[in-house]
Design a protein around this motif. Structure first.
Motif: not given
Ligand SMILES: Nc1nc2c(ncn2[C@@H]2O[C@H](COP(=O)(O)OP(=O)(O)OP(=O)(O)O)[C@@H](O)[C@H]2O)c(=O)[nH]1
Ligand SMILES: [Mg+2]
Lengths: 763, 184
Positions: A559, B107-108, A576, B104-105, B102, A164-166, A578
């Motif tokens: 993260d 969302r995941d 990041i 996107c995290v 974050r 994932m593009k953070a 998944r």
């Protein structure tokens, strides 16, 4: 095209290593003697040119496979082991009740336990599920679907799936990103990990800096930048251009756990703790070659004499030409023999063209003692006794002088030191300091040297015909990246496991360890691609917006499993992984025709077995056989020892054969006793080759006849034997006053029939 | 629930108990929000990151007693979330609107959650809190909704509201919506 590519690479090599070395030496020398500094610069730039030309010529040659040209082993010792193991009979294995399945798994490299056979099959068809977007994270996808989608598309989809593009920041202000000088550090010990970059901003200004600027270190803006997420949290100006940046925990029990960020520069390691400069450690001086030292000692004596003569107005104040010539010859001789010589000597023999300048130089320098200051070229961290992230660790420091140091906090003392044949450029470690460790040093001459702690003398050297770009230590093997688009994997015993080529020149390589299940590595390339490998399988591809110079994997911010990339233009790109992503090979493993049938499973069998096979494949079958025999013997010894211990320690009698009766007693009041043993064959079969063994604590007693043989024991026959036993004079308390009697059958199986313990009467 | 207590509940003499799952990434402000709702309890001076999970019970004026499972948002504990899916009647998902990186995290995690088998069967409502609205430069609720792809949730009721965990602003609006949802 090819030339420009290689010159690019040469430039990068130059920027990252050579220039740094030159600058740091410059800075240190600059305030004292200006002539030294210019000459040292000359030397370094000369060697840079030499290097880059060599890269050029190498590159223009045919693209042959670059297998290490030479592999030297300085130790051996498997032969005796083989002999020994052959002398041991294989029945002992059965006697120990050895698990047949475990054995077959050991012996047969392709053995797959029956319960695991189905799940081993890995298919890319999982990527082709209807819900391809989340294919890797969902679990209920039918496994047996065909995979008609072209590989290209598959790959594309996985890329978006797994990462994932953070964050993407175009300008971070990092001018000279470079792999060795970036780290992901939890700077203040709270749960927020920062990106720390020792930036060589000053170097960027070097091109238009004048020489007087160079002599003034304050004009250099080399700094450590600490990023929190997207913003610059902190910036320290560092005293000297850095070459390596690592972080580690110097102690084991201090809480909160705040790591130390260590910055290597010249002979010093500067340490920062919780954002503040904390400590500094300087490597000890290196003693020069004795012959060189002698030459300079003579010169210094001569200079002293000449100066004192000059003070009495009876001389020129300069050394005699003969003395000078003699010393000059000695040093040249030394140089020609290939020994490394100091910068001062180098200048003396090649930097001064005529006698006049030599004289002047000797007068200037000979009086100061000749000592070599080490130049740090790379650093890494070795954990002491635990693999946990915040375990106590120590520093491994490599130098331009080819000396490797192990530096232990908190006193920062050198605990171990090894001299290698060439300047060290990159380091990779495996293992723990207190248990067993192996260090892989990639040297400037294009060789790797693997040093292991267990066999203190063992040092293995593999010479490549190409320069190396990086080394990392995975769980049990090293990954070596070369400048010629190749990746090699070596075991800790310096055996090649595999090698493969990547599409573009490698710029950086980084270990990627997400959790207990995945341990691979990321390879960043000049064309902006980052490939993630699990072993030799490509599992993921990422493309960045430019050539990635530095790549780090680990915690970032809050993260975990973040891939932090910095491109040559200073762009920061954070991806990041998944949380539920499973990293699977992108392409189905193409069975190598050279590999025997069943190679797909071979990829997934135990590491040790894989190692055997890979060794077999590269042709060292004999060695593999020896290793196997050694292991087998080892296993037998372990089993026998365990059995022995077991019988020895057992207090209650053993009776394996119901048809044999043993009665034994010890008579007497000491110091001399008599042991009576009676054996009765109560069964109907005749027993042959029965041995009786008497054993007592040898510190307390000595037995005259410790064992006897009963060749035949007929049914209903009774045999009686006796032996004298003497108590020793110096018998002290605490030793056992028991006599053990073992009866065993010698033959196909050396099995113990009866064992018993009888107490010795007190004297 | 027996007939008798159902009767009493309908009269409003005893309150209906509702289990709620409170999830979101670590540092989103879940514990802070729930702490603000516990009116009677003395507010603890400092909120520390939750370990595992904690259970809080509080009642609102909606004739409901909420039992809130305040889960920890740390990566290593996120696997715990799904164990509560069968037993809860609503989910509250807290987003840190000030932390764009974050999103996107989050969302995941949301996607993983919605794909869960149990949750796909149970069409329970989800309340999103775009927390930390006081911080400048943060995302608005609609930006949050875009970043997390909330528009794609079509099979259940959801809403998003901006909150401030420290002052409690916006939180009661959210729970009002939830109470309405749960009544039906
Ligand atoms: N500025 C601001 N800070 C907030 C807000 N809500 C919470 N915080 C802060 O965010 C931090 C984290 O809050 P927590 O409640 O511990 O977060 P959490 O979601 O429970 O975290 P875990 O328990 O680790 O999952 C605390 O320092 C709070 O003070 C808010 O609305 N605005
Ligand atoms: Mg909490």
């Amino acid at each position: 095209m090819r030339n420009s590519e290689s010159s690019n690479r040469a430039f990068q090599n130059l920027r990252s290593n050579r220039v740094l070395g030159a600058i740091s030496s410059l800075l240190r020398k600059a305030p004292t003697v200006s002539s030294t500094s210019s000459s040292s610069f000359n030397r370094d730039s000369q060697s840079t040119i030499r290097d880059s030309t060599s890269t050029l010529t190498e590159d223009s040659s045919d693209p042959v496979r670059h297998i290490p040209a030479e592999s030297k082993e300085l130790d051996s010792g498997a032969d005796s082991a083989t002999n020994l193991s052959q002398s041991l009979s294989s029945d002992t294995l059965d006697a120990a009740g050895f698990d047949a399945e475990a054995l077959s798994a050991r012996v047969n490299p392709f053995y797959v336990p029956p319960n695991k056979r189905a799940s081993r099959v890995l298919r890319p068809s999982t990527l082709n599920a209807p819900d391809a977007k989340h294919a890797t994270s969902s679990k209920q996808i039918p496994e047996d679907e065909p995979a008609p989608v072209p590989a290209e598309k598959l790959e594309e989809e996985t890329v978006h799936d797994v990462w994932m593009k953070a964050l993407e920041i175009e300008s971070t202000g990092i001018l000279n990103p470079f792999q060795a000088c970036t780290a992901l550090v939890n700077v203040d010990g709270v749960g927020n990990t920062n990106l720390v970059v020792a930036d060589l901003a000053g170097i960027g200004k070097l091109s238009n800096a004048t020489s007087q600027n160079l002599n003034n270190p304050t004009n250099m803006f080399t700094s450590i930048k600490v990023f929190q997420g997207h913003r610059l949290l902190n910036e320290h100006i560092v005293p000297a251009p850095p070459v390596a940046l690592v972080h580690f925990y110097p102690d084991s029990d201090v809480t909160p756990r705040i790591p130390v960020t260590a910055l290597g520069s010249g002979p010093d390691v500067f340490m920062y703790h919780a954002n503040t400069p904390f400590q500094r450690f300087t490597l000890p001086f290196i003693k020069p070659h004795p012959q060189e030292e002698d030459a300079w000692k003579d010169l210094s004596v001569a200079v002293g004499a000449a100066l004192s003569q000059a003070a009495e107005c009876s001389g020129t104040g300069f050394v005699d030409d003969e003395v000078l010539q003699f010393a000059w010859n000695r040093i040249v001789e030394l140089r020609e023999s290939g020994a490394p010589i100091t910068r001062r000597s180098l200048q003396f023999i090649s930097g001064c063209p005529d006698m006049q300048s030599r004289r002047a130089m000797v007068n200037n320098e000979a009086l100061t003692p000749l000592l070599i200051q080490p130049d740090i070229s790379c650093m890494t961290v070795l954990n002491r006794n635990s693999f946990t992230k915040d375990a106590q660790a120590m520093l491994v420091v490599g130098t331009e002088q080819g000396i490797l140091y192990l530096v232990s906090p908190p006193q920062y003392s050198v605990v171990e030191q090894r001299t290698l044949l060439s300047p060290i450029a990159h380091l990779g470690v495996i293992g723990l300091y207190e248990k067993e460790f192996t260090i892989c040093c990639a040297c400037r001459d294009g060789s790797i040297q693997i040093i292991s702690s267990t066999k203190s003398k063992s040092m293995k050297r593999i010479l490549f015909d190409v320069l190396l770009e990086g080394v990392i230590g995975l769980r049990d093997h090293f990954i070596v990246a070369s400048m010629k688009k190749q990746v090699f994997a070596y075991t800790t015993e310096a055996h090649l496991m595999y090698s493969f080529s990547v599409p573009s020149p490698i710029t950086a390589i980084e270990k990627v360890e997400t959790n207990s299940t995945f341990c691979g590595y990321a390879v960043a390339m000049m064309d902006g691609q980052v490939h993630l490998y699990d072993g030799r399988d490509l599992v993921s591809k990422i493309s960045a917006n430019g050539s990635v110079c530095s790549i780090r994997f680990g915690d970032f911010g809050r993260d975990s499993s973040c891939l932090v990339m910095i491109t040559s233009t200073g762009e920061l790109d954070v991806r990041i992984l998944r949380r539920n992503a499973r990293l699977l090979p992108l392409k189905p493993a193409v069975p190598d025709p050279a590999v025997v049938k069943g190679a797909g499973e071979f990829q997934r069998c135990a590491v040790k077995i894989r190692r055997f096979i890979s060794r077999l494949l590269i042709g060292s079958a004999q060695e593999m056989y020896q290793k196997f025999q050694l292991d087998l013997m080892h296993l037998r010894l372990v089993a026998e020892r365990a059995t022995l211990n077991n019988t020895k320690r057992r207090l209650n009698p053993v009776c394996e054969a119901s048809n044999l009766k043993l009665s034994a007693e010890v008579k007497g009041f000491g110091p001399t006793y008599r042991i009576y043993v009676r054996l009765l064959n109560a069964g109907t079969d005749t027993l042959e080759n029965v041995y009786v063994l008497l054993a007592a604590d040898s510190r307390a007693y000595s037995i005259d006849t410790a064992g006897f043989e009963v060749a035949v024991l007929f049914s209903e026959q009774c045999v009686q034997r006796s032996s004298l036993m003497h108590a020793r004079q110096n018998m002290n308390e605490g030793v056992s006053d028991m006599v053990q009697v073992f009866v065993f059958e010698h033959g196909v199986r050396n099995r113990v029939l009866i064992a018993n313990k009888i107490p010795v009467p007190l004297n | 629930m027996g007939i008798w207590s159902a009767f009493l509940t309908s009269l409003g003499i005893i309150k209906r108990k509702v289990n709620i799952l409170l999830v979101g990434l670590d540092n989103a402000g879940k514990s802070t929000i729930i702490n603000g709702l516990k009116l009677n309890a003395a507010a603890p001076t400092e909120i520390v990151p939750t370990v595992g999970f904690s259970v809080e019970t509080f009642s609102t004026q909606h004739r409901l007693t909420f039992t809130v499972f305040d889960m920890s948002g740390q990566g290593k504990y996120r696997d715990l979330w799904e164990y509560y899916f069968p037993d809860v009647e609503a989910i509250v998902f807290v987003i840190d609107a000030s932390d764009k990186a974050r999103a996107c995290v989050a969302r995941d995690e949301l996607e993983t959650m919605l794909e869960n088998k149990v949750l796909r069967m149970r069409k329970i409502p989800i309340l999103f809190f775009a927390n930390k609205m006081d911080i400048d430069g943060g995302m608005t609720p609609s930006e949050c909704s875009g970043a997390l792809g909330l528009e794609e949730i079509k099979d259940r009721n959801w809403t998003i509201c901006a909150t401030n965990g420290l002052t409690g602003q916006g939180v009661s609006n959210g729970f009002d919506w939830l109470a309405e949802e749960l009544k039906s």
